[in-house]
Design an enzyme around this catalytic site. Structure first.
Site, mmCIF file in Angstrom:
data_model
loop_
_atom_site.group_PDB
_atom_site.id
_atom_site.type_symbol
_atom_site.label_atom_id
_atom_site.label_comp_id
_atom_site.label_asym_id
_atom_site.label_seq_id
_atom_site.Cartn_x
_atom_site.Cartn_y
_atom_site.Cartn_z
ATOM 1 N N CYS A 75 41.149 89.687 6.912
ATOM 2 C CA CYS A 75 41.182 88.696 6.269
ATOM 3 C C CYS A 75 41.296 88.760 4.577
ATOM 4 O O CYS A 75 40.815 89.567 4.020
ATOM 5 C CB CYS A 75 39.708 88.059 6.512
ATOM 6 S SG CYS A 75 39.314 86.507 5.624
ATOM 7 N N CYS A 84 32.073 85.348 7.509
ATOM 8 C CA CYS A 84 31.606 86.643 8.479
ATOM 9 C C CYS A 84 31.659 87.634 7.406
ATOM 10 O O CYS A 84 31.922 87.684 6.231
ATOM 11 C CB CYS A 84 32.534 87.126 9.604
ATOM 12 S SG CYS A 84 34.295 86.800 9.206
ATOM 13 N N ASP A 373 15.572 79.393 26.048
ATOM 14 C CA ASP A 373 16.773 79.695 25.133
ATOM 15 C C ASP A 373 16.608 78.863 23.693
ATOM 16 O O ASP A 373 17.229 77.809 23.786
ATOM 17 C CB ASP A 373 18.264 79.424 25.921
ATOM 18 C CG ASP A 373 19.370 79.904 25.075
ATOM 19 O OD1 ASP A 373 19.166 80.271 23.802
ATOM 20 O OD2 ASP A 373 20.429 79.432 25.393
ATOM 21 N N CYS A 400 18.975 84.199 20.014
ATOM 22 C CA CYS A 400 20.297 84.415 18.911
ATOM 23 C C CYS A 400 19.666 84.972 17.285
ATOM 24 O O CYS A 400 20.167 85.111 16.528
ATOM 25 C CB CYS A 400 20.991 83.157 18.665
ATOM 26 S SG CYS A 400 20.005 81.759 17.884
#
EC number: 2.1.1.189
Length: 442
Positions: A75, A84, A373, A400
C-alpha cells in the site's frame, strides 16, 4: 527517574505488540512506550507524542534496525492511512500476533486455562472486503479514502489492496465527478459488493437533504460500472463519527442487493450489518455450528441476531430457534430472510435481550443452546445475568473483541460455566482485529 516529555526522542528495541498493533519498547528506566508502525524486532528512534503515568505513546522517526519479519508494504499510503495497521508485517506473523491476543485476553483478563485452537487463516489476504466506508474531505481538491491515523484528515488514495476493485472504480469516478461539478455536500461513499452475484450497491451519504444532480451521478455510475445495480442517497446532517444518518432514499434500482452465506440468501440494505469478509464469515459460522453440535432436538436462542445470518444456519439443525435483536429494522430483515430461504422453525423478536429472554423462558421455551454475537463492547451485564438464570447447557460466544469476550467469559465462569475451547479466526488481514468463537458448557 524518567526524564521524558512530549517531543523527546528515544531509541527503543521493540519486544512486543499491543492489541491495537503498535510496537512496544521500554526505556532504560523500564517505561513502556507504544510506537505506531513499529514491529517486534525493530530498533527504532521514536518521538514521544503523549506521556501517561505508566506508559508513553510515540511516533516512529526512523527505523535503525529492521525486524526480520518486516516486509515492504503493498500500500503506497500505509505509513499514514488508518485503514489497517499491519501491511508491513509478514502474514504468518500477523496470525501469531492475533492468536496471542486471544490467548492473552483469556489468561490475563478471564483468568481461565483453556485450549485455544490454532487460528484459522484467511482464504484471501487482499481485496477481501465486501463493504467499504470511504470518507470525503472537501476543498480545492477533493480527497477520498480512509482517515489518517489519529486524526480525521482523509488520506487520498488511488487504490487499496484490502478493498474490492469495484470500490476503487466507484471512488475514482465519484471524486472526478464531484470536482468537475463543484459539489461539496457529500460526506462519505459506502460501497457494498455481493461475492455471489457480483452486484454492487453505492450509498452516497450527504450532509444536506438535497444533492444537486445526484441523478446524473447515479446514471454515470450505472453506465460506467456495470456491477452497480442500485444507488442510494443517505442523509446524515448530524456531526459525530456515525457514517449513516437515519433516512435514505433510492436513486436507482431496488435499494438493496443480495448475498449468500453458504446456501442461504440474504437481502443487504444500506443499514444492514453483514460481516465485511464473506469467505471469513463462512469459516467463522461453520465453527459456530461445530461448537453448537445440534442434533435436531434443541431449542436455541440467537442473541444479537442481526438480520439472521447465524439464526438461519442454526435453524437447519435445531428444532426451534428464537432470534433476538434490539434494532427493529434488522428484525424485519431477518423475518424477510427466513421467508426468502423457506425456513419456518424460527421466530424473531425486536427488543432488548434482557427483556425478551425471560419472556421466552416463562413461556416454557427454555434454551438448550444460546449463541451470542454481541458488538465490540460485549454483552450488557443484565444479558449475562439473565443468561445464567436461563441455564442453557451450551453457550457459543462469538466475538470481535477478545478483551470484552474475556470479561464476559469471566462472569459466566464465576456462575458455573466451563470454557471448553476457543477458536480464533482471521477475518481482517492487514489489521490487528480478530474474531473468535468460544464454547462454554454447564
Amino acid at each position: 527517574m524518567i526524564n521524558l516529555d512530549k517531543g523527546s526522542k528515544v531509541k527503543l528495541k521493540i519486544v512486543d505488540m499491543t492489541h491495537e498493533g503498535k510496537g512496544v519498547g521500554r526505556t532504560e528506566e523500564g517505561l513502556a512506550v507504544f510506537v505506531d508502525r513499529a514491529l517486534v524486532g525493530d530498533t527504532v528512534e521514536a518521538e514521544i507524542t503523549k506521556m501517561k503515568k505508566n506508559y508513553a505513546e510515540a511516533k516512529m522517526v526512523e527505523i535503525v534496525e529492521y525486524s526480520k519479519d518486516r516486509i515492504e508494504s503493498r500500500c503506497p499510503v500505509s505509513e499514514r492511512c488508518g485503514g489497517c495497521e499491519l501491511q508491513e508485517l509478514k502474514y504468518e506473523k500477523q496470525l501469531e500476533m492475533k492468536e496471542k491476543k486471544v490467548k492473552d485476553a483469556l489468561s490475563k483478563l478471564a483468568k481461565v486455562d483453556v485450549e485455544v485452537e490454532s487460528i484459522i487463516s484467511a482464504e484471501k489476504t487482499e481485496n477481501y472486503r465486501n463493504k467499504v466506508n470511504l470518507h470525503i474531505e472537501n476543498g480545492d481538491e477533493i480527497k477520498i479514502g480512509y482517515y489518517e491515523r489519529g486524526s480525521h484528515s482523509v488520506v487520498d488514495t488511488d487504490s487499496c489492496n484490502i478493498n474490492s476493485e469495484v470500490s476503487r472504480k466507484v471512488a475514482d469516478l465519484v471524486k472526478d465527478w464531484l470536482e468537475e461539478n463543484h459539489i461539496d455536500c457529500v460526506r462519505h461513499i459506502v460501497v457494498r459488493d455481493s461475492k455471489q452475484t457480483g452486484d454492487t450497491m453505492v450509498v452516497i451519504v450527504t450532509a444536506a437533504k438535497k444533492m444537486p444532480m445526484i441523478e446524473l451521478l447515479s446514471d454515470l455510475l450505472v453506465e460506467e460500472i456495470p456491477e452497480v445495480k442500485t444507488v442510494v442517497q443517505n442523509i446524515n446532517t448530524a456531526g459525530g463519527s456515525s457514517i449513516l444518518g437515519p433516512k435514505s432514499r433510492v436513486v436507482y434500482g431496488e435499494g438493496y442487493i443480495y448475498d449468500y452465506v453458504g446456501e442461504h440468501k440474504f437481502k443487504i440494505s444500506p443499514e444492514t450489518f453483514f460481516q465485511v469478509n464473506t469467505d471469513g464469515m463462512e469459516l467463522l459460522y461453520s465453527k459456530v455450528m461445530e461448537y453448537a453440535a445440534l442434533d435436531g432436538s434443541e431449542c436455541v436462542y440467537d442473541i444479537y441476531c442481526g438480520i439472521g445470518t447465524i439464526t438461519l444456519m442454526l435453524a437447519e439443525k435445531a428444532k426451534t430457534v428464537y432470534g433476538v435483536e434490539y434494532v427493529e429494522k434488522s428484525v424485519a430483515n431477518a423475518i424477510e430472510n427466513a421467508e426468502l430461504n423457506n425456513i419456518s422453525n424460527v421466530e424473531f423478536y425486536a427488543g432488548k435481550a434482557e427483556s425478551v429472554m425471560p419472556d421466552l423462558y416463562r413461556d416454557g421455551r427454555k434454551a438448550d443452546v444460546v449463541v451470542i454475537d454481541p458488538p465490540r463492547k460485549g454483552c450488557e451485564k443484565k444479558v449475562l445475568e439473565i443468561l445464567v438464570k436461563v441455564e442453557p447447557k451450551k453457550v457459543v460466544y462469538v466475538s470481535c473483541n477478545p478483551s470484552t469476550m474475556a470479561r464476559d467469559i469471566a462472569f459466566l465462569v464465576e456462575n458455573g460455566y466451563s470454557v471448553q475451547k476457543v477458536q480464533p479466526v482471521d477475518m481482517f488481514p492487514m489489521s490487528s482485529h480478530v474474531e473468535a468463537v468460544a464454547l462454554l458448557t454447564k
